[in-house]
Structures are given as structure tokens and as C-alpha cells.
Design a protein around this motif. Structure first.
Motif, PDB file in Angstrom:
ATOM      1  N   LEU A   1       9.109  -0.753   6.046  1.00 30.12           N
ATOM      2  CA  LEU A   1       8.275  -1.912   6.330  1.00 30.12           C
ATOM      3  C   LEU A   1       8.080  -2.074   7.827  1.00 30.12           C
TER       4      LEU A   1
ATOM      5  N   LYS B   1      -4.111  -6.478   9.932  1.00 29.80           N
ATOM      6  CA  LYS B   1      -4.334  -6.619   8.497  1.00 29.80           C
ATOM      7  C   LYS B   1      -3.877  -5.389   7.730  1.00 29.80           C
TER       8      LYS B   1
ATOM      9  N   ARG C   1      -0.082  -5.400   7.366  1.00 29.69           N
ATOM     10  CA  ARG C   1       0.341  -6.403   6.384  1.00 29.69           C
ATOM     11  C   ARG C   1       0.074  -5.920   4.963  1.00 29.69           C
ATOM     12  N   ARG C   2      -1.087  -5.278   4.772  1.00 30.23           N
ATOM     13  CA  ARG C   2      -1.403  -4.737   3.444  1.00 30.23           C
ATOM     14  C   ARG C   2      -0.415  -3.644   3.063  1.00 30.23           C
ATOM     15  N   ARG C   3      -0.071  -2.770   4.022  1.00 27.97           N
ATOM     16  CA  ARG C   3       0.889  -1.703   3.761  1.00 27.97           C
ATOM     17  C   ARG C   3       2.254  -2.276   3.394  1.00 27.97           C
ATOM     18  N   ASN C   4       2.669  -3.359   4.069  1.00 27.68           N
ATOM     19  CA  ASN C   4       3.942  -4.004   3.737  1.00 27.68           C
ATOM     20  C   ASN C   4       3.937  -4.538   2.308  1.00 27.68           C
ATOM     21  N   ARG C   5       2.837  -5.174   1.914  1.00 30.10           N
ATOM     22  CA  ARG C   5       2.755  -5.726   0.554  1.00 30.10           C
ATOM     23  C   ARG C   5       2.848  -4.618  -0.492  1.00 30.10           C
ATOM     24  N   GLU C   6       2.122  -3.525  -0.265  1.00 27.06           N
ATOM     25  CA  GLU C   6       2.124  -2.423  -1.228  1.00 27.06           C
ATOM     26  C   GLU C   6       3.500  -1.769  -1.312  1.00 27.06           C
TER      27      GLU C   6
ATOM     28  N   LEU D   1       6.451  -3.085  -0.505  1.00 22.16           N
ATOM     29  CA  LEU D   1       7.425  -4.006  -1.094  1.00 22.16           C
ATOM     30  C   LEU D   1       7.228  -4.117  -2.600  1.00 22.16           C
ATOM     31  N   ALA D   2       5.974  -4.117  -3.046  1.00 27.99           N
ATOM     32  CA  ALA D   2       5.705  -4.164  -4.494  1.00 27.99           C
ATOM     33  C   ALA D   2       6.247  -2.920  -5.186  1.00 27.99           C
TER      34      ALA D   2
ATOM     35  N   LYS E   1      10.063  -3.153  -5.417  1.00 29.56           N
ATOM     36  CA  LYS E   1      10.492  -4.092  -6.457  1.00 29.56           C
ATOM     37  C   LYS E   1      10.348  -3.485  -7.849  1.00 29.56           C
TER      38      LYS E   1
END
Length: 406
Positions: free
Chosen positions: A69, A76, A79-84, A86-87, A90
């Protein structure tokens, strides 16, 4: 996401207190955060060797996911790479939790394994730090192109689950590589694809390795790429065209006379040049950190020093010698240049390294000297150039205008 760093530079990503494994992250020295899973296998009673008292001994294990991360995303895209990422982490955590439940109590929640393997490949590429990173990206691109261009698998060109990658699909992919590329290209790209799949298996993204038993064989002892003769290199040096890039010209000619790879010549700075002793010293990007021959020293002559140019002040020693654009841009201009010179060969940047090796052997250098100049740790990869020189010599003899008498 609120972060509470502990003394070991780690923090736990807040989920349910009953989660097992738990998802966490560790702050690395390079500024990234590496995601990990902490497994709790319960405890057993043990006797302390110091006090002799009985205490509960916890059984835990930590597994790093090779997913990273940005701690403070700047734009942007980050941030999008972090969301993907982290998803994805999980999902992996949840899947491994189900496996633990199945082992402990025979219970398993049936779920669709909906990870998009193409996205995971991109995450793997983003976190990859070795010298062949460019080939990792190219292997992913070729796999997507293969899916899109093959009617049987076209439906997976945008999204494919790991379980949908079968050995039959992998075999078809090797056939696609053999049709599209020549020389060592298919073998190189498939080796990187297998490396990606192996990492997926190791991180439990993929249950079985579909590449097991599938190979692309190549004769590594034979030089299959085109090489430039000394006459053709001189012709290139004398050829100019409108809007040419002088840095690309200088760098390619420099590679033809030193054997440097594109990734090495691009990163050369004036600090790599020892003017007083007329030496070039650098670490090969491809083998740095995992080869005893990663350091290379090459003597410089007047012609090479003129290509390097005048060194700047000591305060600018870290500035690049050649200000090169991207690799695809360099290749496009090189092909344009070769065409203008009237050379009917398929020349890539790496052909400069091969040309250097063949020409220096043709001019009397021995194979051990060549191996040292190329930065090879042994003679295995150098021997193919001796076979290439024999072929060129035979071609030169055959080109003589023989006239037989009867």
C-alpha cells in the motif's frame, strides 16, 4: 483508515476481533506498507525453563502477502490502487479463514472465488523490484493479448478467476508465444509468466499450478538474434535523419562498443566514469544483489570518451550521461534509424550487446575476456557467441566469388 503503529512499525487493519487470520501492515524502509496475515493456532501449556512455572504458550505464524500500500497516497491513481490492493488482501484473508474453519471443525462457507487474476498480476508487477520487471509486465500483456485473440478464451480477456486458468489454456498460451515471437522471446516470456503463477500459488491466490509440466524449450547455446557487423555500425553512425534524438544515437553506439544493456546505459551517470584511469564502473541492474559478477569494469578509449562527453562539475556527478526516453520510444526510433541506413535486419537494443560480443571475438579477444566485459559469472552464456562467430566466418568465406576450373 485509522492507523496505530506499534513499536515494530506494524499496525492491524481493523476488522472483527474474532478474525483468524488477522490482516495487518508493516511500514518498510522504502516507504511502502507490506500487508501480512497473522495466524493464531491456539495455545498449549508449557513449563518455563527459567521459573519452572506452567504457562500458556501461544502458537502464531505471520505470512506476508507480497501486496503493498501507499501510506500517504498522493493522487487519485494511488488511492485507487490502495483500494484494489486492500480489497484483494481482505478476500485472501477471508478465504484462508474458511480453510482454517474447514480444518478445525469441518465447516466451510462455500463462496465464488471471484478474484480477477489479471488485476492480481498487475499488483504483483507493481510490487516487483528485480531487474526483469519490464519482462514481468510484458508477460502479463502477452497473456491478455492471447486471451483476447483466441476465440475459445476471448471471454476472459477482461476478467478471469485463478481457477479458470487450466493446463490446456497454458499450453495454448505457449503455442501463441511460439507463433508470435522468435528466438528466445517465447522462452523468456513464459518463464516470467510461470514466475507470476508460482507467486500466486505461494500466496494462496491459486490452489494448483496450471504451468506444472508445461515448458518451452529453446537452444540457449545458439545466438538467434541479428547482429550488426562493424561496417553496419559505421553505416549507422554516418546516417542521419530529420528530428533524430541525439541521446538515443549516442547511447546505442555506446552500447555497440561496450555491450551494455538498455537498462544499464539508461541509468549511467557521470559518477560511473573514472576519467583519470579511463574506466567505466557500474552494477548490472539485471544481476545486482544476486550474482557475484554484477559489478563490471570496462576500459574506455578516446572514441567512447567522446560519446560520453565533458563531465559536469562535481555537484552534478549524479546526472545521467544519456537522457533516454521510454524503452518503446527508443525501439521505434532505432527501427526508423536502421531503415534509413538501409540495413535489412531486425535490430533491437539488445542486438547492440550481441553485436559487441560477436565483433570483439572476431577481432581476436578470448572468451574469458568477453565474459568479464559482459558481466557473466561463467562461460555458459558466453559460449553461444563463439558459435555465432564461426557462422559469420563461414558466411564470409562462402561470399567469396569462387571460380572453379575444369
Amino acid at each position: 483508515m485509522k492507523k496505530t503503529y506499534r513499536s515494530d512499525n506494524t499496525y492491524m487493519i481493523r476488522t472483527e476481533s474474532t478474525d483468524n487470520p488477522k490482516l495487518g501492515a508493516k511500514l518498510l524502509a522504502d516507504g511502502r506498507e507490506s500487508l501480512f496475515l497473522d495466524f493464531n493456532y491456539g495455545y498449549s501449556m508449557a513449563i518455563s525453563s527459567v521459573s519452572g512455572k506452567i504457562y500458556p504458550k501461544k502458537h502464531r505464524r505471520r505470512e506476508y502477502l507480497r501486496l503493498y500500500l501507499y501510506p500517504c497516497p498522493k493522487d487519485k491513481q494511488q488511492r485507487r490502487r490502495n483500494r484494489e490492493t486492500l480489497a484483494l488482501a481482505k478476500k485472501l484473508r477471508f478465504e484462508l479463514e474458511q480453510q482454517l474453519l474447514e480444518c478445525d471443525s469441518g465447516y466451510r462457507l462455500h463462496m465464488a472465488h471471484d478474484i480477477n487474476f489479471l488485476d492480481w498480476m498487475n499488483s504483483y508487477y507493481e510490487s516487483y523490484t528485480k531487474g526483469d520487471k519490464r519482462h514481468i509486465k510484458r508477460a502479463r500483456t502477452c497473456f491478455i493479448d492471447f486471451l483476447a485473440s483466441t476465440p475459445e478464451f476471448a471471454q476472459f480477456s477482461h476478467s478471469i478467476r485463478p481457477a479458470q486458468i487450466s493446463p490446456r489454456m497454458v499450453v495454448a498460451f505457449t503455442e501463441y508465444l511460439n507463433r508470435k515471437f522468435v528466438g528466445e522471446g517465447p522462452h523468456t516470456l513464459f518463464a516470467r509468466f510461470k514466475k507470476i503463477v508460482k507467486a500466486a500459488v505461494e500466496t494462496n491466490v491459486m490452489k494448483k499450478n496450471p504451468c506444472a509440466g508445461v515448458t518451452i524449450k529453446t537452444d540457449c547455446a545458439t545466438l538467434k538474434k541479428d547482429v550488426l557487423s562493424m561496417e553496419e555500425i559505421r553505416k549507422l553512425n554516418e546516417t542521419h535523419f530529420q528530428a533524430e534524438n541525439t541521446d538515443i544515437r549516442r547511447a546505442f553506439i555506446f552500447s555497440c562498443y561496450t555491450g551494455l544493456r538498455w537498462c544499464d546505459v539508461k541509468e549511467l551517470t557521470f559518477s560511473n566514469i573514472d576519467i583519470s584511469n579511463r574506466l567505466l564502473k557500474f552494477e548490472q541492474a539485471k544481476t545486482k544483489g544476486h550474482s557475484k559478477a554484477s559489478g563490471v569494469v570496462i576500459p574506455l578509449n578516446d572514441a567512447l570518451l567522446s560519446l560520453i562527453g565533458v563531465p559536469p562539475d562535481s555537484s552534478e556527478k549524479e546526472s545521467h550521461i544519456f537522457n533516454l526516453p521510454s524503452h518503446p520510444r527508443c525501439l521505434r526510433e532505432l527501427r526508423h534509424w536502421v531503415t534509413h541506413a538501409g540495413i535489412n535486419k531486425h535490430i533491437t537494443w539488445h542486438c547492440a550487446r550481441h553485436s559487441f560480443a560477436v565483433n570483439i571475438l572476431n577481432n581476436g579477444a578470448n572468451i574469458k575476456t568477453l565474459a568479464s566485459l559482459l558481466g557473466h559469472s561463467g562461460l555458459k552464456h558466453t559460449e553461444k557467441y563463439t558459435r555465432a562467430t564461426d557462422t559469420l566466418k563461414q558466411a564470409a568465406i562462402d561470399s567469396l566469388p569462387w571460380k572453379t576450373q575444369t
